[in-house]
Write a protein that holds these residues in place. Sequence first.
Motif: not given
Length: 213
Positions: A93-97, A19-26, A116-127
């Motif tokens: 929802r608001a990742p910092e580069p 979609a072009g920016e960070r999205r969250i699917l629950g 601290g188990s799950v790293p979420v890099p800022a450039d991953v588009p979908l959580v």
Amino acid sequence: MDTSDLSGLTARARGLALAGERRILGIAGPPGAGKSTLAGRLVDALGPLAVLVPMDGFHLAQAELERLGRADRKGAPDTFDAAGYTALLRRLRAPEPGTVVYAPAFDRELEEPVAGSVPVPADVPLVVTEGNYLLYGDGAWAPVRGLLDEAWFLDLDQDVRVRRLVERHVRFGKARRHAERWVARSDEANARLVAPGRDRADLVVRPASGAPS
């Protein structure tokens, strides 16, 4: 939609990722519906486009549950740090580069959350996040729905789901009779709380009854 159509569900999730920016699917639903299995398969299929952040990482520690007198109903809404989970979703929802956000996970062998188990890099588009109470509208859980770009609800036949739950508890060390009592008293009480969330979902998914939970 049926989870046997994994390609269709993956395509829908991929659309969010692109979609072009960070999205969250629950992915929500009652205990034993297959949330973690579906979420894991989606993330595996999407590869670097997605990361899985489980709600269960926000279980309160066993020592704290015992201090609060809630250990005998572990898994109920007030046995999680709902405010902490909501705060993490807002941050995601608001990742910092260039910034990696670290989320907790839940170790079923230990029956404890692990920070601290799950790293979420800022450039991953979908959580992708999954758990019982994503669509639960009471108390500290109420803001969660508004932080999800899309929400799915897994609606599995109750008899199949209960059988899965008992087997899961046995697999992780409970005696069968204890597991059956726990499911009847605790897990099914939580399932009744979760059920109304079905109406707040964007998509109702009906897992194949033969699929593992």
